[in-house]
Design a protein around this motif. Structure first.
Motif, PDB file in Angstrom:
ATOM      1  N   SER A   1      -3.132   5.599   8.178  1.00  0.00           N
ATOM      2  CA  SER A   1      -3.762   4.750   9.234  1.00  0.00           C
ATOM      3  C   SER A   1      -4.913   5.234   9.904  1.00  0.00           C
TER       4      SER A   1
ATOM      5  N   GLN B   1      -3.850   1.522   5.211  1.00  0.00           N
ATOM      6  CA  GLN B   1      -3.698   0.075   6.332  1.00  0.00           C
ATOM      7  C   GLN B   1      -5.172  -0.119   6.410  1.00  0.00           C
ATOM      8  N   GLU B   2      -5.421  -1.216   6.669  1.00  0.00           N
ATOM      9  CA  GLU B   2      -6.748  -1.935   7.099  1.00  0.00           C
ATOM     10  C   GLU B   2      -7.656  -0.840   7.893  1.00  0.00           C
TER      11      GLU B   2
END
Length: 181
Positions: free
Chosen positions: A67, A29-30
């Protein structure tokens, strides 16, 4: 190589995954890329260490999407930092050099007086901090041991499957081939 910028860190991680043969798994995830850059300072050697441990965590825990949570956990382990979410204390702010008042350098500490009750409370608080620090280390060690145990279990399972497959193959070769008529 000097420290990478956040976007360069993202590209570097994706490039290394591609070179290793990754296609669509694992995914990041970013916020994971931001956390990797923050934890590594953009230094490629540190990025590699964090990502190596992160991928091991992913393998052992069957995580396919990383994440910020996983990156922070791994970074705390790699950097041997206390985990803020366990103590509820912002350790970075607390331990930062800016938090130390330099005016104490010239202070005559012999002139200070503290009543016994306050001194006792402060001593207990300091002792509690040391216990928390030790607890955090134990928690990190326990997590690492659990990961190792799980990894060993997976490896033993794979070895057992290999042995069983070899046995089946060996017993199949003992049977004479069918005769053509």
């Amino acid at each position: 190589i000097g420290p990478l910028e956040p976007e360069e860190t993202r590209g570097y991680v994706l490039h290394r995954l591609k070179c290793a043969g990754a296609t669509d798994k694992p995914r990041f995830q970013e916020d994971a890329f931001v956390a990797i850059h923050r934890a590594s300072g953009g230094i490629p050697r540190r990025i590699n260490a964090i990502c190596d441990r992160l991928l091991l965590l992913g393998f052992l825990s069957e995580i396919e999407v990383f994440s910020q949570v996983e990156v922070d956990e791994v970074a705390a382990e790699v950097n041997d930092k206390p985990l803020n979410n366990i103590t509820g204390v912002d350790n970075e702010r607390l331990l930062a050099p800016a938090a130390i008042d330099e005016s104490f350098d010239d202070a005559d500490l012999a002139q200070l007086s503290v009543d016994e009750k306050t001194a006792s409370e402060v001593a207990q608080a300091i002792s509690g901090l040391q216990v928390r620090k030790n607890d955090e280390r134990l928690i990190r060690l326990e997590r690492s041991l659990l990961r190792l145990e799980r990894g060993h279990s997976i490896m033993l399972n794979l070895l057992q499957r290999l042995v069983n497959a070899a046995r089946v193959r060996s017993s199949d070769s003992d049977v004479p081939p069918p005769q053509d008529k």
